[in-house]
Design a protein around this motif. Sequence first.
Motif, mmCIF file in Angstrom:
data_model
loop_
_atom_site.group_PDB
_atom_site.id
_atom_site.type_symbol
_atom_site.label_atom_id
_atom_site.label_comp_id
_atom_site.label_asym_id
_atom_site.label_seq_id
_atom_site.Cartn_x
_atom_site.Cartn_y
_atom_site.Cartn_z
ATOM 1 N N GLN A 137 34.916 45.870 48.471
ATOM 2 C CA GLN A 137 34.568 44.659 48.334
ATOM 3 C C GLN A 137 33.418 44.187 48.928
ATOM 4 O O GLN A 137 32.963 42.904 48.502
ATOM 5 N N SER A 189 33.806 43.907 44.393
ATOM 6 C CA SER A 189 32.488 43.014 44.132
ATOM 7 C C SER A 189 31.361 43.657 44.383
ATOM 8 O O SER A 189 31.237 44.726 45.007
ATOM 9 N N TYR A 204 32.721 40.449 40.230
ATOM 10 C CA TYR A 204 34.166 40.861 41.212
ATOM 11 C C TYR A 204 35.243 40.843 40.376
ATOM 12 O O TYR A 204 35.230 40.066 39.247
ATOM 13 N N LEU A 205 36.358 41.260 40.812
ATOM 14 C CA LEU A 205 37.511 41.164 40.368
ATOM 15 C C LEU A 205 38.288 40.033 40.992
ATOM 16 O O LEU A 205 38.553 40.109 42.106
ATOM 17 N N SER A 210 43.875 38.976 37.939
ATOM 18 C CA SER A 210 43.979 40.207 37.167
ATOM 19 C C SER A 210 42.839 40.434 36.195
ATOM 20 O O SER A 210 43.118 40.873 35.140
ATOM 21 N N ARG A 211 41.506 39.781 36.428
ATOM 22 C CA ARG A 211 40.452 39.926 35.566
ATOM 23 C C ARG A 211 39.149 40.012 36.181
ATOM 24 O O ARG A 211 39.106 39.638 37.273
ATOM 25 N N SER A 212 37.991 40.462 35.472
ATOM 26 C CA SER A 212 36.696 40.479 35.909
ATOM 27 C C SER A 212 35.919 39.262 35.745
ATOM 28 O O SER A 212 36.014 38.714 34.569
#
Length: 218
Positions: A137, A189, A204-205, A210-212
């Motif tokens: 991350q 990220s 980043y996620l 639950s998405r970018s």
Amino acid sequence: NYGTAIIGTVSGTGISFGTAVVFQSAATKILPQGAVFDTLNNRVVICYNAASEHGTASVGTVSGTGISFGDVAAFEDSSTKAIAIAFDSSANKTLIAYSDFGDSNKGKAVVASVSGTSISFGSPVIFEAGSTSSGNQTSATCDSVGGKVVVTYADIGDSDKGKLVVGTISGTSVSFTSPLEFDPQIGKSTATFDSNSNKVVISYLDAANSRSESTVFQ
């Protein structure tokens, strides 16, 4: 699982490769975490976890379609995770950010100096006293216009919030601003600097949804 590098040459929309070169021989896991180009010394700096999982760096010299490496040096004696690297063209230094697994996963950074094919390091500086991620991350990029480095990370000690700090390199040390939150909960990220708009873009996620996603930091 040896640490290996290869030179790619781009021609039009195609790419060709030279011969693969080993920069770290080990029978156990080698996890490369990043590479940057040192424009002052015309060298490549590669950071990774060595067999001992110590944070390690090596300096590469590109010649034609080949690359050779100098001495291997550890920037952290304990186990490190989530290594990120950026070259600051204003200070002509490389910043290495990481999670110090041997010190409660604190977020730390060191300034690396290249001389020939050798690399040396300043003292580690804490940018996050709480627990940072042991995954991937963490990211780092350089604002070449403002002469700053930006480190993004997941603050595990604060509900995985996505945060960033801005660093200023002076000599062989770096100082950081207080952390700034950019998302309530993140996963992976990465960050990069857009020199046209003079902005840092963070991709980043968004773990909570639950998405970018992406955001722009000025």
